[in-house]
Enzyme design. Sequence first.
Site, short mmCIF file in Angstrom:
data_model
loop_
_atom_site.label_atom_id
_atom_site.label_comp_id
_atom_site.label_asym_id
_atom_site.label_seq_id
_atom_site.Cartn_x
_atom_site.Cartn_y
_atom_site.Cartn_z
N ARG A 198 0.80 -1.23 0.00
CA ARG A 198 0.00 0.00 0.00
C ARG A 198 0.83 1.27 0.00
NH1 ARG A 198 -3.01 -3.72 1.61
NH2 ARG A 198 -1.11 -4.29 2.65
N THR A 199 1.81 1.33 0.90
CA THR A 199 2.48 2.61 1.06
C THR A 199 3.21 2.98 -0.24
OG1 THR A 199 2.70 2.17 3.40
CG2 THR A 199 4.06 3.93 2.52
N LYS A 218 25.24 -3.72 -1.86
CA LYS A 218 26.71 -3.64 -2.01
C LYS A 218 27.35 -2.91 -0.84
CE LYS A 218 26.32 -3.07 -7.03
NZ LYS A 218 26.51 -2.05 -8.09
N ARG A 271 11.42 4.01 3.04
CA ARG A 271 11.06 3.06 4.12
C ARG A 271 12.29 2.24 4.43
NH1 ARG A 271 5.95 -0.94 4.45
NH2 ARG A 271 5.06 1.05 5.10
N HIS A 301 5.35 6.07 11.37
CA HIS A 301 4.84 5.88 10.00
C HIS A 301 3.86 7.03 9.74
CE1 HIS A 301 3.43 4.20 6.37
NE2 HIS A 301 3.19 2.95 6.73
C1 NCD Z 1 1.92 -0.91 8.15
C2 NCD Z 1 3.42 -0.73 8.29
O1 NCD Z 1 4.18 -0.92 7.33
O2 NCD Z 1 3.82 -0.38 9.40
N1 NCD Z 1 1.54 -1.16 6.82
C3 NCD Z 1 1.23 -0.10 6.02
O3 NCD Z 1 2.07 0.71 5.72
N2 NCD Z 1 -0.03 0.04 5.63
C4 NCD Z 1 1.34 -1.91 9.07
C5 NCD Z 1 1.91 -3.29 9.09
O4 NCD Z 1 2.82 -3.63 8.32
O5 NCD Z 1 1.43 -4.07 9.90
#
Ligand code: NCD
Length: 305
Positions: A51-52, A80, A101, A129
């Site tokens: 999703r993100t 690397k 991320r 997040h």
């Molecule tokens: C979340 C995350 O990555 O922290 N997912 C997301 O971005 N929607 C929640 C999760 O991974 O449980």
Amino acid sequence: MRHLMNPLDFTVEELDELLALADDIEANPGKYAHACDGKKLATCFYEPSTRTRLSFEAAMLNLGGSVLGFASADSSSAAKGESVSDTIRVISCYADICAIRHPKEGAALVASQKSSIPVINAGDGGHQHPTQTLTDLLTIHSLKGRLDHIKVGFCGDLKFGRTVHSLINALIRYPGVEFVLISPEELRVPSYIRTDVLEANDIPFVEMVKLEDAIGDLDILYMTRVQRERFFNEEDYVRMKDFYILDKAKMAMAKDDMLVLHPLPRVNEISVEVDDDPRAVYFKQAQYGVYVRMALILTLLGIQV
Ligand code: NCD
């Protein structure tokens, strides 16, 4: 130049503006279709995501911009041995804005310090997040009509769940918000959230183990998955993974207008039989994630439509 590391990087007034912009984007998508013509978003993902990453990419494409990036550390020069600081200096030459991320807490902050383009923290380990928080705030605001005077239950892995930490941080700024923190003893919120965030700001909260004892009183139930990748051993994960399962029987104990949110991915913690309940809004929530990321990209790039 502005980055987003933590939801508190925006004032409440700025958040209101961002959510209002996201509402306008939802209502008038055509108006924004060329707002980012010629702009590029880099997505640098060192950890899995559906999703993100894809909602960021969809957001930039909806704005007329383009996207580049990598979806795993293995397919980047991290494999690397390149540092995040070096990678971001290079990405700054290729793109106008970057979402990153990383499994390590603070990695996005390190990147932002070396970057010459806005950096968005798309999740740093078990820490924060913020763009999920923006998504959650937009979902609650749109579907509940307010962010104040609500009782919010967080259920599941409150220790490692970064979405929980970020959303608590953001919600304490609204009046009349109360929390019910529902988790097994081993997965309680980290002590810095309890003392530095909740107690320090006199926010009413209770900690509970049983979801049944809490659900009847909630306006929002925020379910989370047990964060397997942050456990030190598999045995503990297996013992904890099915601790909570939200099913129709538990939903029957909830208020008629309670909303169920989940950042997704869901594993076992919400039974699929709940998906058709009108109070289950986690798939709508994923849609709101696109509007709010569009609003965020416009805001950080300083583009007015
Ligand atoms: C979340 C995350 O990555 O922290 N997912 C997301 O971005 N929607 C929640 C999760 O991974 O449980």
